[in-house]
Design a protein around this motif. Structure first.
Motif, PDB file in Angstrom:
ATOM      1  N   SER A  38     -27.408  96.938 115.306  1.00  0.00           N
ATOM      2  CA  SER A  38     -26.109  96.567 115.867  1.00  0.00           C
ATOM      3  C   SER A  38     -26.103  96.741 117.374  1.00  0.00           C
ATOM      4  N   SER A  80     -16.790  86.303 121.510  1.00  0.00           N
ATOM      5  CA  SER A  80     -16.888  86.497 120.057  1.00  0.00           C
ATOM      6  C   SER A  80     -17.061  85.174 119.330  1.00  0.00           C
ATOM      7  N   ALA A 135     -20.221  84.102 117.053  1.00  0.00           N
ATOM      8  CA  ALA A 135     -20.009  83.712 115.661  1.00  0.00           C
ATOM      9  C   ALA A 135     -20.573  82.321 115.379  1.00  0.00           C
ATOM     10  N   ASN A 160     -24.173  82.243 114.422  1.00  0.00           N
ATOM     11  CA  ASN A 160     -24.465  82.978 113.186  1.00  0.00           C
ATOM     12  C   ASN A 160     -24.627  84.479 113.377  1.00  0.00           C
ATOM     13  N   LYS A 161     -23.890  85.045 114.314  1.00  0.00           N
ATOM     14  CA  LYS A 161     -23.870  86.497 114.500  1.00  0.00           C
ATOM     15  C   LYS A 161     -22.622  87.043 113.832  1.00  0.00           C
ATOM     16  N   LYS A 162     -22.728  88.216 113.254  1.00  0.00           N
ATOM     17  CA  LYS A 162     -21.554  88.878 112.696  1.00  0.00           C
ATOM     18  C   LYS A 162     -20.810  89.552 113.837  1.00  0.00           C
ATOM     19  N   VAL A 163     -19.495  89.339 113.868  1.00  0.00           N
ATOM     20  CA  VAL A 163     -18.694  89.822 114.990  1.00  0.00           C
ATOM     21  C   VAL A 163     -17.471  90.558 114.464  1.00  0.00           C
ATOM     22  N   LEU A 164     -17.213  91.712 115.023  1.00  0.00           N
ATOM     23  CA  LEU A 164     -15.963  92.439 114.792  1.00  0.00           C
ATOM     24  C   LEU A 164     -15.333  92.619 116.164  1.00  0.00           C
ATOM     25  N   ILE A 183     -12.135  89.430 112.563  1.00  0.00           N
ATOM     26  CA  ILE A 183     -13.495  89.441 112.053  1.00  0.00           C
ATOM     27  C   ILE A 183     -13.945  87.999 111.954  1.00  0.00           C
ATOM     28  N   LEU A 184     -14.993  87.652 112.689  1.00  0.00           N
ATOM     29  CA  LEU A 184     -15.487  86.276 112.709  1.00  0.00           C
ATOM     30  C   LEU A 184     -16.812  86.203 112.013  1.00  0.00           C
TER      31      LEU A 184
END
Length: 51
Positions: free
Chosen positions: A2, A24, A28, A31-35, A50-51
């Protein structure tokens, strides 16, 4: 692994939220996880995406 990216500035109206949302969205779309956590220290408002 992370990574944490923080965008901070105590002054209001400098584009922190817009920069955070745009960054963000770009992550996203790649293809990245984003908070995304956005908090106003002046009004104690909080938003979470949350994306």
């Amino acid at each position: 692994m992370s990574e944490v990216i923080a965008i901070t500035k105590s002054k209001g109206g400098v584009g922190k939220t817009m920069t955070s949302v745009s960054l963000s969205a770009c992550l996203a779309l790649n293809n990245k996880k984003v908070l995304l956590l956005v908090r106003s220290t002046r009004t104690f408002n909080k938003s979470i995406w949350i994306l």
